[in-house]
Design a protein around this motif. Structure first.
Motif, PDB file in Angstrom:
ATOM      1  N   GLY A 159       6.319  -2.446  -7.060  1.00 27.58           N
ATOM      2  CA  GLY A 159       5.276  -1.709  -7.760  1.00 27.58           C
ATOM      3  C   GLY A 159       3.956  -2.441  -7.854  1.00 27.58           C
ATOM      4  O   GLY A 159       3.870  -3.660  -7.657  1.00 27.58           O
ATOM      5  N   ILE A 160       2.912  -1.672  -8.197  1.00 27.68           N
ATOM      6  CA  ILE A 160       1.557  -2.207  -8.356  1.00 27.68           C
ATOM      7  C   ILE A 160       1.315  -2.495  -9.834  1.00 27.68           C
ATOM      8  O   ILE A 160       1.355  -1.578 -10.658  1.00 27.68           O
ATOM      9  N   SER A 161       1.060  -3.746 -10.172  1.00 30.54           N
ATOM     10  CA  SER A 161       0.783  -4.090 -11.571  1.00 30.54           C
ATOM     11  C   SER A 161      -0.709  -4.211 -11.854  1.00 30.54           C
ATOM     12  O   SER A 161      -1.129  -4.094 -13.000  1.00 30.54           O
ATOM     13  N   ASP A 162      -1.536  -4.448 -10.805  1.00 24.66           N
ATOM     14  CA  ASP A 162      -2.982  -4.599 -10.977  1.00 24.66           C
ATOM     15  C   ASP A 162      -3.673  -3.846  -9.846  1.00 24.66           C
ATOM     16  O   ASP A 162      -3.674  -4.294  -8.697  1.00 24.66           O
ATOM     17  N   TYR A 163      -4.278  -2.711 -10.176  1.00 25.37           N
ATOM     18  CA  TYR A 163      -4.873  -1.857  -9.144  1.00 25.37           C
ATOM     19  C   TYR A 163      -6.160  -2.440  -8.574  1.00 25.37           C
ATOM     20  O   TYR A 163      -6.502  -2.171  -7.419  1.00 25.37           O
ATOM     21  N   ALA A 164      -6.867  -3.243  -9.335  1.00 28.56           N
ATOM     22  CA  ALA A 164      -8.080  -3.866  -8.810  1.00 28.56           C
ATOM     23  C   ALA A 164      -7.738  -4.868  -7.712  1.00 28.56           C
ATOM     24  O   ALA A 164      -8.370  -4.902  -6.650  1.00 28.56           O
ATOM     25  N   VAL A 165      -6.734  -5.707  -7.952  1.00 30.55           N
ATOM     26  CA  VAL A 165      -6.300  -6.674  -6.949  1.00 30.55           C
ATOM     27  C   VAL A 165      -5.757  -5.941  -5.731  1.00 30.55           C
ATOM     28  O   VAL A 165      -6.034  -6.317  -4.583  1.00 30.55           O
ATOM     29  N   TRP A 166      -4.998  -4.900  -5.945  1.00 35.38           N
ATOM     30  CA  TRP A 166      -4.431  -4.112  -4.836  1.00 35.38           C
ATOM     31  C   TRP A 166      -5.535  -3.505  -3.984  1.00 35.38           C
ATOM     32  O   TRP A 166      -5.475  -3.498  -2.764  1.00 35.38           O
ATOM     33  N   TYR A 167      -6.572  -3.010  -4.655  1.00 36.38           N
ATOM     34  CA  TYR A 167      -7.729  -2.424  -3.966  1.00 36.38           C
ATOM     35  C   TYR A 167      -8.386  -3.461  -3.062  1.00 36.38           C
ATOM     36  O   TYR A 167      -8.657  -3.215  -1.882  1.00 36.38           O
ATOM     37  N   GLU A 168      -8.654  -4.628  -3.595  1.00 41.68           N
ATOM     38  CA  GLU A 168      -9.366  -5.653  -2.843  1.00 41.68           C
ATOM     39  C   GLU A 168      -8.533  -6.212  -1.695  1.00 41.68           C
ATOM     40  O   GLU A 168      -9.090  -6.651  -0.684  1.00 41.68           O
ATOM     41  N   HIS A 169      -7.217  -6.174  -1.801  1.00 40.98           N
ATOM     42  CA  HIS A 169      -6.352  -6.740  -0.768  1.00 40.98           C
ATOM     43  C   HIS A 169      -5.822  -5.689   0.200  1.00 40.98           C
ATOM     44  O   HIS A 169      -4.975  -6.009   1.038  1.00 40.98           O
ATOM     45  N   ASP A 170      -6.337  -4.463   0.089  1.00 43.38           N
ATOM     46  CA  ASP A 170      -5.912  -3.381   0.984  1.00 43.38           C
ATOM     47  C   ASP A 170      -6.667  -3.501   2.305  1.00 43.38           C
ATOM     48  O   ASP A 170      -7.712  -2.889   2.515  1.00 43.38           O
ATOM     49  N   ALA A 171      -6.131  -4.324   3.215  1.00 41.57           N
ATOM     50  CA  ALA A 171      -6.836  -4.629   4.465  1.00 41.57           C
ATOM     51  C   ALA A 171      -7.032  -3.398   5.333  1.00 41.57           C
ATOM     52  O   ALA A 171      -8.048  -3.262   6.029  1.00 41.57           O
ATOM     53  N   GLY A 173      -7.141  -0.211   4.187  1.00 44.89           N
ATOM     54  CA  GLY A 173      -7.938   0.794   3.496  1.00 44.89           C
ATOM     55  C   GLY A 173      -7.203   2.082   3.228  1.00 44.89           C
ATOM     56  O   GLY A 173      -7.810   3.082   2.848  1.00 44.89           O
ATOM     57  N   GLU A 174      -5.869   2.075   3.363  1.00 42.03           N
ATOM     58  CA  GLU A 174      -5.106   3.314   3.210  1.00 42.03           C
ATOM     59  C   GLU A 174      -4.976   3.756   1.759  1.00 42.03           C
ATOM     60  O   GLU A 174      -4.622   4.912   1.503  1.00 42.03           O
ATOM     61  N   PHE A 175      -5.224   2.861   0.804  1.00 39.75           N
ATOM     62  CA  PHE A 175      -5.121   3.221  -0.607  1.00 39.75           C
ATOM     63  C   PHE A 175      -6.486   3.303  -1.280  1.00 39.75           C
ATOM     64  O   PHE A 175      -6.620   3.916  -2.339  1.00 39.75           O
ATOM     65  N   ARG A 176      -7.490   2.677  -0.701  1.00 37.58           N
ATOM     66  CA  ARG A 176      -8.815   2.683  -1.324  1.00 37.58           C
ATOM     67  C   ARG A 176      -9.387   4.093  -1.420  1.00 37.58           C
ATOM     68  O   ARG A 176     -10.062   4.425  -2.393  1.00 37.58           O
ATOM     69  N   ASP A 177      -9.144   4.914  -0.388  1.00 37.61           N
ATOM     70  CA  ASP A 177      -9.690   6.270  -0.416  1.00 37.61           C
ATOM     71  C   ASP A 177      -9.214   7.028  -1.646  1.00 37.61           C
ATOM     72  O   ASP A 177     -10.006   7.689  -2.329  1.00 37.61           O
ATOM     73  N   GLU A 178      -7.897   6.921  -1.946  1.00 31.57           N
ATOM     74  CA  GLU A 178      -7.381   7.613  -3.138  1.00 31.57           C
ATOM     75  C   GLU A 178      -7.892   6.970  -4.420  1.00 31.57           C
ATOM     76  O   GLU A 178      -8.250   7.662  -5.373  1.00 31.57           O
ATOM     77  N   LEU A 179      -7.917   5.644  -4.470  1.00 30.33           N
ATOM     78  CA  LEU A 179      -8.375   4.975  -5.685  1.00 30.33           C
ATOM     79  C   LEU A 179      -9.820   5.335  -6.001  1.00 30.33           C
ATOM     80  O   LEU A 179     -10.180   5.541  -7.167  1.00 30.33           O
ATOM     81  N   ASP A 180     -10.663   5.410  -4.988  1.00 32.36           N
ATOM     82  CA  ASP A 180     -12.063   5.779  -5.215  1.00 32.36           C
ATOM     83  C   ASP A 180     -12.169   7.163  -5.846  1.00 32.36           C
ATOM     84  O   ASP A 180     -13.052   7.414  -6.676  1.00 32.36           O
ATOM     85  N   ILE A 181     -11.260   8.071  -5.449  1.00 28.39           N
ATOM     86  CA  ILE A 181     -11.299   9.438  -5.970  1.00 28.39           C
ATOM     87  C   ILE A 181     -10.521   9.558  -7.271  1.00 28.39           C
ATOM     88  O   ILE A 181     -11.012  10.126  -8.253  1.00 28.39           O
ATOM     89  N   TRP A 182      -9.315   9.015  -7.293  1.00 30.84           N
ATOM     90  CA  TRP A 182      -8.445   9.218  -8.448  1.00 30.84           C
ATOM     91  C   TRP A 182      -8.954   8.487  -9.688  1.00 30.84           C
ATOM     92  O   TRP A 182      -8.787   8.964 -10.807  1.00 30.84           O
ATOM     93  N   ILE A 183      -9.551   7.315  -9.505  1.00 28.51           N
ATOM     94  CA  ILE A 183     -10.159   6.612 -10.645  1.00 28.51           C
ATOM     95  C   ILE A 183     -11.645   6.937 -10.751  1.00 28.51           C
ATOM     96  O   ILE A 183     -12.195   6.992 -11.840  1.00 28.51           O
ATOM     97  N   GLY A 184     -12.274   7.185  -9.628  1.00 26.79           N
ATOM     98  CA  GLY A 184     -13.659   7.652  -9.654  1.00 26.79           C
ATOM     99  C   GLY A 184     -14.666   6.664  -9.142  1.00 26.79           C
ATOM    100  O   GLY A 184     -15.826   7.017  -8.951  1.00 26.79           O
TER     101      GLY A 184
END
Length: 357
Positions: A159-171, A173-184
């Motif tokens: 599981g993901i415990s820290d979404y900011a760290v996950w975002y920055e380490h998403d080489a 970019g498959e999760f950044r698109d959703e995070l940008d929209i889902w969190i804003g």
């Protein structure tokens, strides 16, 4: 346990309105229910029934995924009553995903529905367990912090415990698109919005016995997500509340890549044993402190901040009915406090500072 539901290998297209009707079979039902927070939303879950009354286990799907469609079953799906919740905005449910925002309340509404309509399948309706992997593992870290006395035990797998760290380490970019929209926005634009949704930032709320399983070579959700959570609990001197298992050499772009059948069976059996060991409801202390990530719901009171993107602290005394709500920076915020006394609900809306009911 069907591990593929966490791997994002199959994505189900959005279902049309005319297909939204409850479907039943002896051991699998597909149910639609309304959100209590947003009654205009119709939500879905799949109910897998055991051969006899058993534990109630709730689970959520992987990050990109939805629950499987209805499947008529003539034999028991397993030994536990399982609710597979299709959170808002996914294939079968209305609304938009919000990454551990109000989508977690969809789980609470699913349980409320099951307690009313599937009570005969439950050994003890007061005991509810959570299990999730990948995106569902991220739900696990957060849901036990935002509802600290709701689950008797929980399992977080890869599981993901820290979404900011996950975002920055998403080489990729498959999760950044959703995070940008889902969190804003990205985390650098609003780090507090990411903290409010991350179990790591809310780890001090842990009252629910937690089992964490993670492969140490997982690429899509790196093992640092589990290690950071473990280290945070150790710093808080709360590590006795967690059972931790790191699987050496397990994980590729599939979370359980290179895992042996024996290891997969061990994950399943450990999770079941974890639930068996913890068969009593959780009670919050009469006096204490919680971190609020957008909202906090307990059996005794709830606090909802005026934004899901905010983080605050509450010091409370239930005997004196005293609540002190403050932001880490000392800045202003508004919140709604509800105090549950029997069947009565007292509600107050105030600015952050001190509140005495």
């Amino acid at each position: 346990m069907h591990y593929e539901k966490y791997e994002d290998q199959v994505r189900i297209g959005k279902q049309t309105d005319h297909s939204r009707q409850n479907r039943y079979s002896p051991y699998c039902d597909f149910i639609y229910y309304h959100s209590s927070r947003h009654p205009e939303l119709l939500l879905a879950m799949r109910v897998l029934k055991p051969g006899k009354p058993s534990r109630l286990v709730v689970t959520t799907h992987g990050w990109h995924m939805s629950i499987p469609p209805f499947e008529a079953m003539d034999t028991p799906a397993g030994e536990e009553l399982v609710l597979e919740v299709d959170m808002r905005g996914r294939a079968f449910s209305d609304g938009s995903p919000d990454c551990n925002g109000w989508e977690l309340f969809d789980v609470m509404d699913a349980v409320a529905y099951a307690r009313q309509h599937y009570r005969d399948w439950m050994e003890d309706p007061s005991l509810v367990y959570f299990e999730g992997g990948s995106g569902g593992g991220g739900n696990a870290y957060a849901i036990i912090a935002k509802f600290p006395d709701f689950f008797a035990a929980a399992t977080a797998m890869c599981g993901i415990s820290d979404y900011a760290v996950w975002y920055e380490h998403d080489a990729v970019g498959e999760f950044r698109d959703e995070l940008d929209i889902w969190i804003g926005h990205p985390p650098q634009a609003n780090p507090t919005a990411y903290a409010s949704r991350s179990g790591l930032a809310l780890a001090s709320n842990l009252l629910t016995p937690l089992l964490v399983c993670h492969g140490d070579t997982d690429i899509r959700v790196p093992v640092e997500q589990a290690r950071m959570y473990k280290e945070r609990l150790e710093r808080l001197q709360m590590s006795e509340g967690m059972e931790y298992w790191e699987l050496e050499g397990v994980g590729t772009r599939e979370h359980w890549g290179h895992a042996t059948p024996r290891q997969l069976e061990e994950i399943r059996s450990r999770s079941e044993r974890h639930r068996t060991r913890h068969a009593k409801p959780i009670d919050i202390p009469v006096r204490g402190r919680f971190t609020i990530g957008g909202y906090l719901f307990t059996k005794r009171f709830s606090i909802v901040l005026d934004s899901l993107d905010q983080v605050a602290e509450v010091e409370y005394d239930l005997r004196g009915k005293k609540f002190l709500v403050s932001t880490p920076e000392g800045g202003p915020c508004k919140y709604t406090l509800e105090l549950f006394e029997g069947k009565q609900i007292e509600e107050r809306t105030r600015a952050c500072s001190s509140t005495i009911i």
